[in-house]
Design an enzyme around this catalytic site. Structure first.
Site, PDB file in Angstrom:
ATOM      1  N   PRO A   1       0.829  -1.124   0.156  1.00 36.71           N
ATOM      2  CA  PRO A   1      -0.025  -0.056   0.057  1.00 36.71           C
ATOM      3  C   PRO A   1       0.864   1.237   0.149  1.00 36.71           C
ATOM      4  CG  PRO A   1      -0.723  -1.519   1.797  1.00 36.71           C
ATOM      5  CD  PRO A   1       0.532  -2.265   0.836  1.00 36.71           C
ATOM      6  N   GLU A   2       0.591   2.208  -0.851  1.00 34.22           N
ATOM      7  CA  GLU A   2       1.270   3.596  -0.713  1.00 34.22           C
ATOM      8  C   GLU A   2       0.401   4.383  -0.230  1.00 34.22           C
ATOM      9  OE1 GLU A   2       2.890   4.284  -4.866  1.00 34.22           O
ATOM     10  OE2 GLU A   2       2.613   2.207  -5.295  1.00 34.22           O
TER      11      GLU A   2
ATOM     12  N   HIS B   1      -2.046 -16.352   7.777  1.00 34.41           N
ATOM     13  CA  HIS B   1      -1.151 -15.287   7.826  1.00 34.41           C
ATOM     14  C   HIS B   1      -1.524 -14.009   8.777  1.00 34.41           C
ATOM     15  CE1 HIS B   1      -0.017 -17.167   4.312  1.00 34.41           C
ATOM     16  NE2 HIS B   1      -1.009 -16.926   3.847  1.00 34.41           N
TER      17      HIS B   1
ATOM     18  N   ARG C   1       3.638 -11.953   3.232  1.00 35.94           N
ATOM     19  CA  ARG C   1       5.115 -11.865   3.138  1.00 35.94           C
ATOM     20  C   ARG C   1       6.009 -11.516   4.573  1.00 35.94           C
ATOM     21  NH1 ARG C   1       6.331  -9.189  -2.503  1.00 35.94           N
ATOM     22  NH2 ARG C   1       8.421  -9.943  -1.825  1.00 35.94           N
TER      23      ARG C   1
END
Length: 274
Positions: A2-3, A98, A117
DNA sequence: CACGAGACCTGTTCGC
DNA sequence: TGCGAACAGGTCTCGT
């Protein structure tokens, strides 16, 4: 990850709530639980478990790509990096694969940091400045003027793409919005910052703010398997459009690796530097 | 100071 | 079909 626009969207949803989740402000923490130890940057898990219960959420904001959750005594900072996501779920919803860190609240809700990740990080600190100090200016703030931006560019001798991705230069831009802004400004990613004319800097300033605001308006982008509800991905001009026609001149979009990151640009609209 | 390589990670897609 | 390579919204550290 996300930016800026994606983090802004998440912050707004946490602050105001959505049809599926209640607003976070006012909720009182009952417990924290860290499922992947490296996710918690600071303090230690023991201290985290001890410090967080009983604190109320008072305010939600964003600085660069960091989510800032103000609690009664401390501040919870969250960086989603590449694949992190934040969800507010009720006790009826089972844990998911996750899930890395959970903040439980009185009343049967929990804030879940899910991150396949494992790059994302969470800080619980007394002074947020200790984590946020090195960030550059907020591109959408009033004091980020075109004049200031031109001066900033002149002070470095770097290629535009890696410079714009540098969070200490400007906060919040990532790979998507940098490629989009450079295309809109008609500037090649390899162009050197010091060689940018005042007028070009002005165009880049407008472009950066335009693509960020467009991203926010569309609730961010959802790509690959990380879906966050936004639809800005349907309006990309060059990002991940290698070989497809440039929306301005129809020349096929090119891709190359610059500073370890893939870059997408139109060789016609964004002529390479000599 | 600027830059490239490697590390940290898992999941999906590409290419043979 | 299958399997390894390439690739993915980020950032840090180290060596040149």
């Amino acid at each position: 990850m996300p930016e800026l626009p994606e983090v802004e969207t998440i912050a707004t949803n946490l602050r105001r709530g959505t049809p599926n989740q209640p607003p976070l402000p006012g909720m009182i923490v009952s417990a924290g639980s860290v499922l992947w130890p490296r996710t918690l940057a600071t303090p230690t898990i023991d201290e985290f478990d001890k410090l967080i219960p009983g604190q109320a959420v008072t305010e939600i904001s964003r600085r660069g790509k960091y989510l800032v959750i103000q609690l009664s005594r401390e501040t919870l900072l969250i960086h989603l990096r590449m694949s992190g996501d934040l969800l507010v779920l009720s006790d009826e919803t089972p844990p998911a694969p996750h899930d890395r860190l959970i903040v439980r609240f009185l009343g049967g809700y929990r804030l879940v940091f899910n991150d396949p990740r494992k790059f994302g990080r969470v800080w619980l600190v007394t002074h947020p400045g200790s984590v946020l100090a090195s960030l550059g200016p907020e591109p959408l703030d009033e004091d980020f003027t075109p004049q200031r931006f031109y001066c900033m560019l002149q002070q470095h001798h770097r290629r535009l793409k890696p410079l714009l991705l540098d969070q200490s230069f400007i906060a919040g831009l990532g790979n998507i919005y940098t490629d989009e802004a450079l295309h809109m400004a008609g500037l090649h990613p390899l162009q050197l910052s010091q060689n940018i004319a005042v007028e070009q800097a002005g165009r880049l300033w407008v472009s950066i703010r335009h693509v960020l605001q467009e991203g926010i308006r569309r609730n961010g982008a959802s790509i690959d398997w990380v879906y966050r509800g936004g639809d800005f991905q349907n309006y990309f001009r060059v990002y991940q459009r290698t070989g497809k026609p440039c929306p301005v001149c129809a020349t096929p979009v090119e891709r190359s690796v610059i500073g370890q990151r893939s870059s997408h640009y139109c060789p016609q609209c964004q002529p390479p530097p000599v």
